[in-house]
Design an enzyme around this catalytic site. Structure first.
Site, PDB file in Angstrom:
ATOM      1  N   LYS A  79       0.835  -1.200   0.000  1.00  0.00           N
ATOM      2  CA  LYS A  79       0.000   0.000   0.000  1.00  0.00           C
ATOM      3  C   LYS A  79       0.871   1.251   0.000  1.00  0.00           C
ATOM      4  O   LYS A  79       1.999   1.222   0.493  1.00  0.00           O
ATOM      5  CB  LYS A  79      -0.864   0.025   1.272  1.00  0.00           C
ATOM      6  CG  LYS A  79      -2.003  -0.972   1.305  1.00  0.00           C
ATOM      7  CD  LYS A  79      -2.791  -0.833   2.602  1.00  0.00           C
ATOM      8  CE  LYS A  79      -3.912  -1.860   2.686  1.00  0.00           C
ATOM      9  NZ  LYS A  79      -4.976  -1.684   1.692  1.00  0.00           N
TER      10      LYS A  79
ATOM     11  N   ARG B  60     -10.265 -11.607   2.110  1.00  0.00           N
ATOM     12  CA  ARG B  60     -11.109 -12.676   1.549  1.00  0.00           C
ATOM     13  C   ARG B  60     -10.408 -14.028   1.629  1.00  0.00           C
ATOM     14  O   ARG B  60     -11.063 -15.056   1.716  1.00  0.00           O
ATOM     15  CB  ARG B  60     -11.498 -12.298   0.106  1.00  0.00           C
ATOM     16  CG  ARG B  60     -10.367 -12.200  -0.860  1.00  0.00           C
ATOM     17  CD  ARG B  60     -10.718 -11.400  -2.108  1.00  0.00           C
ATOM     18  NE  ARG B  60     -10.772  -9.957  -1.851  1.00  0.00           N
ATOM     19  CZ  ARG B  60     -11.072  -9.042  -2.756  1.00  0.00           C
ATOM     20  NH1 ARG B  60     -11.380  -9.391  -3.993  1.00  0.00           N
ATOM     21  NH2 ARG B  60     -11.096  -7.765  -2.448  1.00  0.00           N
TER      22      ARG B  60
HETATM   23  N1  BES Z   1      -8.042  -3.848   4.484  1.00  0.00           N
HETATM   24  C1  BES Z   1      -8.248  -3.450   3.149  1.00  0.00           C
HETATM   25  C2  BES Z   1      -9.556  -2.695   2.930  1.00  0.00           C
HETATM   26  C3  BES Z   1      -9.679  -1.385   3.622  1.00  0.00           C
HETATM   27  C4  BES Z   1      -9.459  -0.224   2.938  1.00  0.00           C
HETATM   28  C5  BES Z   1     -10.088  -1.315   4.925  1.00  0.00           C
HETATM   29  C6  BES Z   1      -9.608   1.012   3.554  1.00  0.00           C
HETATM   30  C7  BES Z   1     -10.240  -0.098   5.560  1.00  0.00           C
HETATM   31  C8  BES Z   1     -10.002   1.063   4.864  1.00  0.00           C
HETATM   32  C9  BES Z   1      -8.259  -4.668   2.229  1.00  0.00           C
HETATM   33  O1  BES Z   1      -7.473  -5.724   2.646  1.00  0.00           O
HETATM   34  C10 BES Z   1      -7.735  -4.229   0.912  1.00  0.00           C
HETATM   35  O2  BES Z   1      -6.612  -3.841   0.855  1.00  0.00           O
HETATM   36  N2  BES Z   1      -8.570  -4.271  -0.113  1.00  0.00           N
HETATM   37  C11 BES Z   1      -8.171  -3.874  -1.416  1.00  0.00           C
HETATM   38  C12 BES Z   1      -8.700  -4.878  -2.394  1.00  0.00           C
HETATM   39  C13 BES Z   1      -8.148  -4.700  -3.769  1.00  0.00           C
HETATM   40  C14 BES Z   1      -6.680  -5.038  -3.797  1.00  0.00           C
HETATM   41  C15 BES Z   1      -8.912  -5.609  -4.702  1.00  0.00           C
HETATM   42  C16 BES Z   1      -8.751  -2.484  -1.678  1.00  0.00           C
HETATM   43  O3  BES Z   1      -9.865  -2.209  -1.230  1.00  0.00           O
HETATM   44  O4  BES Z   1      -8.062  -1.676  -2.276  1.00  0.00           O
HETATM   45 MN    MN Z   2      -5.454  -5.509   2.034  1.00  0.00          MN
END
Ligand code: BES
Ligand code: MN
Ligand code: ZN
Length: 519
Positions: free
Chosen positions: A293, A373
């Protein structure tokens, strides 16, 4: 915070701060407000009469007006707190307004308060008719106590100069004619639920270095010991034994071992009927892994275990409220890290087999940041293997859910209308806001892989839905509700009734959903 009931006449209640709720009974839009205090008590109404006549208080939602040395009352101060328009006021407005009163008291070092349990006021004139809110007395007292407890929480636990300004005691003043049994039941439930929500919030608030998967497992085990639930906390070896290839694919990248937390509530004499499986995402820190990230806001990813915390909090409330239904709580906890051992985009993982003669489903990893997931897939399969007949999961699963719903509603998805309808009923009690999104089979092709049974992401569009579709592959025919709380688990802005930070969302709704399967 201590909570107790007082049946004393309201004018004789000795307290630092007496709070009474008020509504605006004016029916017409833009009409001059007609303020009604939510009480039958004449002394209280007399004490507020002059200031109400002055027109400086409009009883708008969460508006608060303070009177010192109110005439004719033993209370040192009287706080009028608005619930908004009479015709629209509900117990959920009471929850917030009670919170507003507590958060009024806290910075003023008022450590002890009393709140008048909201009773229907005497109808003053024709324009009131039908406008007086009919609040269920038990639910109103319950919401009041919940709101007060939740408001008392502040997340600044690591400040070295932290001043504990929490309100030590809350008297709920019922006054004459209030249903005593309802008030008692409401007080008890409200205290249990409010404390469970704050427990959830305290877990969510913990930073990743302090709340590792192992530490989360310890906190869950302590809670279970304290409240009489059975609990097992497993780690790497058990994941291997159960062939949890999806869960392990996330855990493998971290030096911190994973925790598979299994909490069981088995009420005596209940040997048939549904078994409810509660499955929570417990990523104690989500860096994204190799698909790392950006640095901006990454610190927020300590709350990526909020779904798991909601399940642990719900199990705590379940242990105390003792519904007659069996419940299994599972939290899949790991840290999502990049490292030499971490999984890579393009890797193929095999999830836990759904039975002895069934191979696990294969997953092509497109993005290691779609890790929630993966851990949930194996958690859901395991819940089924342990006998769950109905499943509910909660997870901070996708950023896409906040693109869709903002920070007001969380997302709810379900493969079964009847089970989802039970959840919708639960929301009427919890007052939490969830909005249903689809999981039609047509979306399935978005996660089709060239080389495996599925891939772990579905592209830019409908990101919250494709994440839910992925989970649906693992729940198969079992009735299931999925809660995506990524947008609401952490609130950046404080409200008059609650601090900014961990919200503890979903715990109350999951609890009420469970209670609907009682008996
Ligand atoms: N933990 C994150 C989702 C999240 C984002 C929680 C902002 C709280 C605040 C999750 O694991 C994630 O990173 N999801 C990705 C999925 C994508 C790679 C398909 C996302 O939402 O960007
Ligand atoms: Mn994630
Ligand atoms: Zn995550």
């Amino acid at each position: 915070m201590n909570t107790n009931l007082s049946e004393s006449p309201i004018d004789s209640v000795e307290t630092e701060l007496l709070t009474v709720f008020a509504v605006d009974a004016a029916n017409e839009k833009d009409a001059k407000p007609e303020i009604r205090l939510m009480t039958q008590d004449d002394g209280l109404r007399r004490a507020a009469q002059a200031v109400l006549a002055g027109g400086e208080f409009r009883a708008e939602a969460n508006e608060a007006l303070l009177l010192h040395a109110p005439v004719g009352l033993k209370a040192k101060r009287l706080l009028l707190t608005g619930l908004g328009k009479a015709a629209k006021a509900t117990v959920h407005d009471v929850r917030k307004a009670a919170g507003t009163a507590v958060r009024f008291a806290k910075p003023r070092a008022i450590r002890e308060i009393a709140i008048v349990a909201p009773a229907t006021y005497p109808v003053a004139n024709d324009s009131d008719k039908g406008g007086a809110p009919r609040l269920d007395p038990k639910l109103a007292v319950r919401a009041l106590v919940e709101g007060a407890l939740v408001a008392d929480f502040d997340p600044d636990t690591y400040r070295s100069d932290r001043k504990d300004r929490s309100v030590q005691s809350l008297q709920v003043v019922t006054g004459a004619g209030f249903d005593r049994a309802a008030a008692e039941a409401g007080l008890r439930e409200g205290a249990i639920v409010g404390e469970a929500q704050n427990f959830t919030r305290s877990l969510v608030n913990e930073p990743g270095n302090r709340l590792t998967p192992t530490a989360l497992g310890q906190r869950a085990a302590e809670m279970c010991r304290e409240f009489g639930l059975s609990c097992e906390v497993h780690s790497t070896e058990k994941l291997r034994e159960l062939k949890m290839g999806a869960f392990w694919s996330v855990a493998q990248g971290s030096d911190e071992p994973p925790a598979l937390i299994v909490m069981r509530y088995e009420p005596q004499g209940v040997t048939s009927g549904p078994v409810l499986g509660l499955v929570g995402k417990g990523i104690t820190f989500d860096t994204g892994g190799i698909s790392i990230k950006p640095a901006d806001n990454m610190e927020k990813m300590k709350y990526d275990m909020a779904g798991g915390a909601a399940m642990i909090g719900a199990m705590r409330a379940i242990a105390l409220l003792q519904p007659k239904v069996r419940v299994i709580g599972i939290v899949c906890s790991a840290e999502n890290m990049p490292s030499g051992k971490a999984q890579k985009p393009g890797d193929v993982q095999v999830a836990m087999p759904a039975g002895p003669d069934r191979p696990g489903k294969s997953i092509e990893i497109i993005n290691t940041d779609a890790e929630g997931r993966l851990v949930l897939a194996d958690g859901l399969t395991y819940a089924k293997q342990l006998g769950a007949t109905h499943l509910i999961d909660a997870a901070t699963l996708t950023g896409a859910i906040s693109v869709a719903l903002g920070v007001i509603n969380a997302g709810v998805f379900s493969n079964d209308d009847a089970t989802c309808a039970e959840f919708a009923e639960a929301l009427k009690i919890s007052g939490e806001r969830f909005w249903r999104l689809p999981v039609d089979d047509d979306y399935r092709e978005l996660i089709r892989s060239q080389i495996a049974d599925m891939k772990n992401t579905g592209g830019r569009y409908g990101g919250a839905i494709t994440a839910a579709m992925f989970l649906k592959e693992f729940v198969e025919e079992t009735p299931w509700v999925h809660l995506d709380i990524a947008g609401v688990a952490w609130q950046d802005e404080a409200k008059p009734w609650v601090a900014a930070g961990p919200s503890g969302v979903a715990m109350r709704s999951i609890l009420e959903w469970v209670r609907r399967y009682e008996g």
